[in-house]
Scaffold this active site. Structure first.
Site, PDB file in Angstrom:
ATOM      1  N   HIS A 163      -4.153  -9.131   3.741  1.00  0.00           N
ATOM      2  CA  HIS A 163      -5.601  -9.144   3.891  1.00  0.00           C
ATOM      3  C   HIS A 163      -5.996  -9.950   5.130  1.00  0.00           C
ATOM      4  CE1 HIS A 163      -6.505  -8.305  -0.647  1.00  0.00           C
ATOM      5  NE2 HIS A 163      -6.281  -7.211   0.035  1.00  0.00           N
ATOM      6  N   HIS A 197      -2.308   2.253  -6.158  1.00  0.00           N
ATOM      7  CA  HIS A 197      -2.993   1.016  -5.786  1.00  0.00           C
ATOM      8  C   HIS A 197      -3.121   0.075  -6.985  1.00  0.00           C
ATOM      9  CE1 HIS A 197      -4.508  -0.410  -1.996  1.00  0.00           C
ATOM     10  NE2 HIS A 197      -5.531  -0.993  -2.574  1.00  0.00           N
ATOM     11  N   ARG A 244      -0.391  -2.370  -6.841  1.00  0.00           N
ATOM     12  CA  ARG A 244      -0.692  -3.432  -5.872  1.00  0.00           C
ATOM     13  C   ARG A 244      -1.656  -4.457  -6.485  1.00  0.00           C
ATOM     14  NH1 ARG A 244      -1.264  -4.684  -0.204  1.00  0.00           N
ATOM     15  NH2 ARG A 244      -3.414  -5.073   0.452  1.00  0.00           N
ATOM     16  N   LYS A 265      -2.720  -2.420   7.847  1.00  0.00           N
ATOM     17  CA  LYS A 265      -3.951  -2.072   8.548  1.00  0.00           C
ATOM     18  C   LYS A 265      -4.084  -2.877   9.843  1.00  0.00           C
ATOM     19  CE  LYS A 265      -6.601  -0.704   4.456  1.00  0.00           C
ATOM     20  NZ  LYS A 265      -7.801  -0.959   3.632  1.00  0.00           N
ATOM     21  N   TYR A 271      -9.528 -11.276  -6.902  1.00  0.00           N
ATOM     22  CA  TYR A 271      -8.556 -11.419  -7.982  1.00  0.00           C
ATOM     23  C   TYR A 271      -8.769 -12.697  -8.781  1.00  0.00           C
ATOM     24  CZ  TYR A 271      -6.313  -7.546  -5.644  1.00  0.00           C
ATOM     25  OH  TYR A 271      -6.078  -6.323  -5.084  1.00  0.00           O
ATOM     26  N   ARG A 275       0.862  -1.171   0.000  1.00  0.00           N
ATOM     27  CA  ARG A 275       0.000   0.000   0.000  1.00  0.00           C
ATOM     28  C   ARG A 275       0.905   1.229   0.000  1.00  0.00           C
ATOM     29  NH1 ARG A 275      -2.171  -3.471   4.063  1.00  0.00           N
ATOM     30  NH2 ARG A 275      -4.260  -4.265   3.545  1.00  0.00           N
TER      31      ARG A 275
END
Length: 305
Positions: A271, A245, A248, A176, A280, A151
């Site tokens: 994630h 992004h 990514r 995150k 994806y 990120r």
């Protein structure tokens, strides 16, 4: 209300509710207009049925009818939000027994697939020459974003003495929810990073810890990196608008296409849920170019000419 039209039991209640929104919550005229429009829809759908007699099943049918009439899931959600607020006001201030809209959810919107670049487009973008120190810096940033699937905030948090282990070929970032992960870094990114470290001292003061710095010797802002990538893509790309992004997304798409290992991609992206990574698997992948013969398209050395 048009002359001769039958009065709705909702009419005085709608105006009283909007009056409270205006005086107590200082709602803007735009918000009041929007809520009035959505509540008028509810009154029309309910007909002669008074507000306190409406059930959750009826609210669900009303929402389904709006969707069936062509309203998007987002528009239905906006209507339900207004209805929910109205009935909540009735419960709190006017003794209504329940909120029939509380548990009703809008139809699910189709999930937008992330945009990514093809492997060939990535080669063209990242193999462009970098001459002055800022271009060398940009090249290293973009290679690292793509090579490790970072990120933008993770990239800019890296320090010169912490985060990137060139010898081990890996980067450690905190993403995150404070989750730390270690991601492999491909050869092309390591070469670009070495080139940047060789000239970094011409821009960065001795006490600056940031791995990447601006012309003024400070850590770049996210907006500045977005602007530099847009400039780079216009100069060296195929005309596609490229944002950080997207690099990514391209990383995830290309590694998953090559390896088929969804769990590994989930771990590398950081994630929390596999559901975030599964998007994806729905992308229409292009065939990998012949130069991409490893799990990551730029992780192995090319053959000599």
């Amino acid at each position: 209300m048009a002359e001769g039209a039958a009065a709705s039991p909702f009419d005085p209640l709608i105006e009283a509710y909007l009056g409270d929104l205006s005086s107590q919550r200082r709602a803007s005229p735009h918000t009041l207009t929007s809520y009035r429009r959505e509540l008028r829809k509810l009154a029309e759908l309910a007909g002669a049925v008074p507000p306190d007699s409406i059930t959750s099943a009826q609210i669900r049918r009303f929402a389904a009818r709006l969707h069936g009439d062509g309203l998007s899931p987002r528009s239905v959600a906006r209507a339900l939000s207004a209805w929910r607020g109205f009935f909540r006001w009735r419960v709190r201030h006017h003794g209504a027994s329940d909120n029939p809209a509380e548990s009703v959810r809008p139809p699910r919107a189709p999930r937008t697939l992330p945009k990514n670049l093809s492997p060939d487009a990535m080669v063209a973008l990242l193999d462009a020459p970098a001459d002055d120190p800022l271009d060398v810096r940009d090249h290293a940033m973009f290679e690292l974003l793509y090579s490790a699937g970072l990120r933008l905030a993770e990239l800019l948090s890296l320090d010169v003495d912490r985060g990137v282990d060139v010898a081990a070929g890996e980067v450690t970032v905190t993403g995150k929810r404070g989750k730390t992960r270690i991601v492999p870094v491909g050869r092309a990114a390591l070469v670009a990073l070495d080139a940047w470290l060789a000239v970094r001292g011409t821009l960065a003061p001795a006490q600056e810890k940031a791995l990447f710095v601006t012309r003024q010797g400070t850590r770049p802002s996210q907006a500045a990196v977005r602007s530099r990538l847009d400039r780079w893509a216009r100069m060296h790309g195929d005309g596609t608008h490229v944002h950080p992004h997207m690099l990514r997304h391209s990383f995830a798409s290309h590694v998953l296409q090559s390896s088929g290992d969804l769990r590994a991609v989930q771990e590398m992206l950081g994630h929390a849920s596999i559901r975030s990574t599964q998007v994806y698997t729905h992308l229409d992948f292009q065939h990998l170019a012949k130069v991409y013969d490893a799990a990551h398209p730029r992780a192995r050395k090319r053959g000599k000419d």
